[in-house]
Design a protein around this motif. Sequence first.
Motif, PDB file in Angstrom:
ATOM      1  N   TYR A 121       0.830  -1.211   0.000  1.00 24.54           N
ATOM      2  CA  TYR A 121       0.000   0.000   0.000  1.00 24.54           C
ATOM      3  C   TYR A 121       0.867   1.264   0.000  1.00 24.54           C
ATOM      4  CZ  TYR A 121       0.787  -1.580   4.780  1.00 24.54           C
ATOM      5  OH  TYR A 121       1.373  -2.082   5.913  1.00 24.54           O
ATOM      6  N   VAL A 187      -5.972   3.597  -1.254  1.00 25.30           N
ATOM      7  CA  VAL A 187      -5.347   4.072  -0.005  1.00 25.30           C
ATOM      8  C   VAL A 187      -5.928   5.432   0.391  1.00 25.30           C
ATOM      9  CG1 VAL A 187      -3.176   4.848   1.042  1.00 25.30           C
ATOM     10  CG2 VAL A 187      -3.205   2.766  -0.349  1.00 25.30           C
ATOM     11  N   ALA A 206      -4.552   1.654   5.650  1.00 25.70           N
ATOM     12  CA  ALA A 206      -4.947   0.758   4.549  1.00 25.70           C
ATOM     13  C   ALA A 206      -4.482  -0.682   4.770  1.00 25.70           C
ATOM     14  CB  ALA A 206      -4.360   1.275   3.236  1.00 25.70           C
TER      15      ALA A 206
END
Length: 318
Positions: A121, A187, A206
């Motif tokens: 992420y 995200v 996230a």
Amino acid sequence: MSESRHVPVMLHRCLDLLAPALERPGAVVVDCTLGLGGHSEALLTRFPEARLVALDRDKEALRLSGERLAPFGDRATLVHAVYDELPDVLRRLGLPRVQGVLFDLGVSSMQLDEADRGFAYAQDAPLDMRMDQSTGISAAEVLNTYAPGELVRILRAYGEEKQAKRIVSAVVRERDREPFSNSARLVELIRDALPQAAKRTGGNPAKRTFQALRIEVNGELSVLERAIPASVKSLAVGGRVAVLSYHSLEDRLVKQVFAAGAATTAPPGLPVVPERYQPRLKLLTRGAELPTEEEIAQNRRAAPARLRGAERIREDAE
């Protein structure tokens, strides 16, 4: 290639756990999660009499680790397979029983480091997350096509995400406007959807959603549910299994299988427990062992690791 990807987690402890079973002549050890071959290389080096069978569903991992393990010649057999296929792989190789099995679960360092795989992420990439890119549906397809209730279930069950409903509401609203394709947009959406208090703890907000999507895309828990009992069954008496998990869902599953194997199956109240009801496994770790602070300082990816080991002490009752 980043150096961090070469550091196998809890390596020496894994080798020590498996050692009594692998020091015997003719021992066979299975690395169910080959990755870049760090654990496998160490197993072949430390146990020069042992033969290795290594599985991975990621063809790129098999190619890279094949180069790394080439010096060991025919002592190493690499197989493109998911680890719940272990019984079939051993049958094809004519190996009814093995002396050691190692699992290093979760995402390999290579998959995290290759930006275009979409596992991490921290960098923008296509939302793929498939460990085997030749099959199955991507994380983007899950986000864009699953019913809202199913997405909530996945985030709660696989990501232990308390804010699942908020995140899914935002996902559904956004995917109607434009389907998801890249990680950065997801995200950003998660950051915006979460209340301030939820963003203050537990690292990147996230993280839990990405974990949940990855587990869903790769069927990780259902594969593990089949693979751990299969690995125990494949062990010869005196054989050992070691499992490295990286989140509580995996660790709980491993714990349950090992605990069941280490318990007597006798009806309560028998004055003497007959042989067929005796435990099949002996636990080798007290609970789950954790990496040392020193190891975590050297390799941050070791931080969430939990290690459990067990030894096969008896055949199954007929």
